[in-house]
Design a protein around this motif. Structure first.
Motif, short mmCIF file in Angstrom:
data_model
loop_
_atom_site.label_atom_id
_atom_site.label_comp_id
_atom_site.label_asym_id
_atom_site.label_seq_id
_atom_site.Cartn_x
_atom_site.Cartn_y
_atom_site.Cartn_z
N ARG A 182 0.83 -1.21 0.00
CA ARG A 182 0.00 0.00 0.00
C ARG A 182 0.87 1.26 0.00
O ARG A 182 0.58 2.23 -0.72
N VAL A 183 1.91 1.25 0.82
CA VAL A 183 2.81 2.39 0.89
C VAL A 183 3.49 2.62 -0.47
O VAL A 183 3.58 3.75 -0.96
N ALA A 184 3.98 1.53 -1.06
CA ALA A 184 4.65 1.64 -2.36
C ALA A 184 3.71 2.16 -3.43
O ALA A 184 4.09 2.99 -4.27
N GLU A 185 2.47 1.68 -3.41
CA GLU A 185 1.51 2.13 -4.41
C GLU A 185 1.23 3.63 -4.29
O GLU A 185 1.17 4.35 -5.30
N GLU A 234 9.56 -3.31 -17.70
CA GLU A 234 9.10 -2.86 -19.02
C GLU A 234 7.75 -3.47 -19.37
O GLU A 234 6.87 -2.79 -19.93
N ASP A 235 7.55 -4.73 -19.00
CA ASP A 235 6.28 -5.39 -19.29
C ASP A 235 5.14 -4.77 -18.47
O ASP A 235 4.04 -4.55 -18.97
N LEU A 236 5.41 -4.47 -17.20
CA LEU A 236 4.39 -3.84 -16.35
C LEU A 236 4.03 -2.45 -16.88
O LEU A 236 2.86 -2.06 -16.91
N GLN A 237 5.04 -1.72 -17.30
CA GLN A 237 4.77 -0.37 -17.83
C GLN A 237 3.99 -0.45 -19.13
O GLN A 237 3.06 0.33 -19.36
N ALA A 238 4.32 -1.42 -19.97
CA ALA A 238 3.61 -1.57 -21.25
C ALA A 238 2.16 -2.01 -21.04
O ALA A 238 1.28 -1.68 -21.84
N SER A 239 1.93 -2.75 -19.95
CA SER A 239 0.57 -3.25 -19.68
C SER A 239 -0.37 -2.19 -19.16
O SER A 239 -1.58 -2.39 -19.11
N GLY A 240 0.19 -1.06 -18.72
CA GLY A 240 -0.65 0.02 -18.22
C GLY A 240 -0.79 0.09 -16.71
O GLY A 240 -1.30 1.08 -16.19
N GLY A 266 1.77 0.03 -14.64
CA GLY A 266 2.94 0.73 -14.12
C GLY A 266 3.73 -0.12 -13.16
O GLY A 266 3.34 -1.23 -12.79
N PHE A 267 4.87 0.42 -12.73
CA PHE A 267 5.76 -0.33 -11.84
C PHE A 267 5.80 0.32 -10.47
O PHE A 267 6.15 1.49 -10.34
N THR A 277 0.78 0.14 -9.50
CA THR A 277 0.43 -1.08 -8.75
C THR A 277 1.29 -2.29 -9.10
O THR A 277 1.23 -3.30 -8.40
N GLY A 278 2.09 -2.22 -10.16
CA GLY A 278 2.82 -3.39 -10.62
C GLY A 278 3.90 -3.84 -9.64
O GLY A 278 4.69 -3.03 -9.15
N VAL A 279 3.94 -5.15 -9.38
CA VAL A 279 4.87 -5.72 -8.40
C VAL A 279 5.65 -6.86 -9.04
O VAL A 279 5.09 -7.68 -9.79
#
Length: 439
Positions: A135-138, A206-212, A214-215, A144-146
């Motif tokens: 939650r803090v990281a988000e 890169e995959d998380l960012q491409a998926s929308g 984010g990281f 939200t990507g982990v």
């Protein structure tokens, strides 16, 4: 019932006969608790008492505990028992009243960490603080990507179950999660480990960012315990650099390697020469009392702390804080970090010596009092059945260990920090006997 790697690689099955009294107790437990719970070993152990590294069953038989990091400074350590009992007889309330114990303990705890990590929040379990860290990281990153490792375990709330692939069964990774290979030091040349792990982290970002989505964060247990115990300290720094370049947060899950377990440092991340943004800790913190914490860089915590009022009824209460403070006392006064280093080194050396005559022991690795022993088939592939057989052979010799790893073939040896030279002798004598019978 679905198979869970972390829960079922060393679990009891009703296919194995037990004595009538044990069968009756198991039946009552199953009826009342339901089928989600698991027991260790083909013949479960009915424990009634513990002291130091020793556990005693209902028949009075003595076992050597070479597995439990919860009672990290030894079962029923007198100093922890006295401190906890004294506080319980004085006051126990929550953190919306002032009490000095939580401030004093927090200052001691943060003093063991890099100066950049300067605030701390409390809960009761590692699951809760890992949930809190997400939650803090988000809120800090707006994403939200982990990223996790492929057989990670980070707890059992809805949020952390979604980042715990080792749970298996009906659980599935969230769409916002990417799992990458752990840094397998047994199968990957040492000079390639760090670069390969960092490259996998970059690809996942890169995959998380491409998926929308984010990281947001990379979270790892810094000894990769559920993945198979990979202690190489070179692997994290390049990956953490990549995380920070991408604007993400690095969460060090110290539930397993923390509190002097590695023998080299108080915290597993220190071995890797990295400074996390968030650090989570639990199990060994209170020697069995339910206390956990998330330590943080104030700037990373700020968005959450200013936007979300936080309260945990039992988190950081005076009794559990007293237990946690007593654990720090014992680690310091009994020099348990040095003990973990020296006795753990002796244990690994003796196990490596035994492995020479047993080619199905492929690797002995670890640091401090955290040791993994890789069990292989004659063809050299991971041997889940062989590892489980050895665990149960040791149980019959009254030595308690378990297994871990993607293939369930790594013996997990993780005793209380008070493990002694004589405990090593007892362990290795029985392990040698088990190997001879097994092979």
């Amino acid at each position: 019932m679905g198979f869970s790697n972390i829960m079922d690689s060393n679990s009891y099955s009703p296919d194995h006969p037990v004595d009538p009294a044990t069968e009756s107790l198991i039946a009552a437990r199953d009826r009342i608790l339901g089928p989600a719970y698991r027991l260790f070993y083909e013949r479960p152990v009915h424990l009634v008492r513990g002291e130091g590294t020793r556990l005693y069953d209902a028949d009075g038989a003595c076992y050597l505990d070479a597995y439990n990091n919860v009672a990290s400074v030894g079962h029923c350590h007198p100093h922890v028992v006295q401190a906890t009992s004294r506080q319980l007889a004085t006051l126990n309330t929550h953190t919306r009243y002032l009490h000095g114990g939580i401030v004093d303990y927090s200052q001691r705890l943060l003093a063991t960490m890099p100066e950049q990590i300067d605030q701390v929040m409390y809960a009761c379990t590692g699951s809760e603080v890992n949930d809190l860290a997400l939650r803090v990281a988000e809120m800090h990153t707006g994403a939200t990507g982990v990223i996790v490792t492929s057989d990670a375990y980070h707890g059992n709330t809805a949020a952390v179950t979604a980042i715990s692939p080792s749970l298996g069964g009906a659980t599935v990774l969230g769409d916002h999660v990417r799992a990458i290979a752990a840094p397998d030091s047994f199968r990957t040349p040492s000079d390639e480990l760090a670069a390969r792990f960092a490259a996998d982290v970059v690809a996942a970002i890169e995959d998380l960012q491409a998926s929308g989505v984010g990281f947001s964060a990379l979270i790892v247990d810094t000894i990769f315990s559920s993945d198979g115990i990979y202690p190489d300290p070179s692997v994290l720094a390049p990956a953490v650099e990549a995380v920070h370049r991408a604007g993400g947060v690095f969460i060090a899950d110290e539930v397993q390697p923390g509190f002097a377990r590695t023998g080299e440092a108080m915290w597993g991340f220190t071995r890797h020469d990295v400074v996390p943004d968030l650090v989570t800790m639990g199990k060994p913190m209170g020697n069995g009392m339910p206390i956990a914490a998330m330590a943080a860089r104030a700037d990373v915590l700020e968005a959450f702390a200013r936007g979300v009022p936080y309260f945990n009824t039992f988190g950081g209460n005076p009794v559990t804080v007293a237990a946690a403070a007593a654990v720090l006392d014992v680690i310091e006064d009994e020099k348990l970090m040095s003990n973990a280093s020296e006795v753990g080194g002796q244990l690994r050396a003796e196990l490596a010596g035994l492995a020479i005559d047993h080619p199905r022991i492929g690797d002995v690795r670890g640091t401090g009092l955290y040791v993994g022993v890789e069990v292989l088939t004659e063809a050299g592939s991971p041997d889940r059945a062989g590892a489980k057989s050895l665990v149960n052979a040791m149980r019959e010799r009254r030595i308690l260990i378990s297994v871990c790893g993607r293939d369930g073939n790594v013996l997990k040896i993780r005793p209380p920090l008070v493990f002694s030279d004589s405990d090593v002798d007892w362990f290795c004598t029985e392990f040698s006997s088990a190997l001879t019978s097994w092979s």
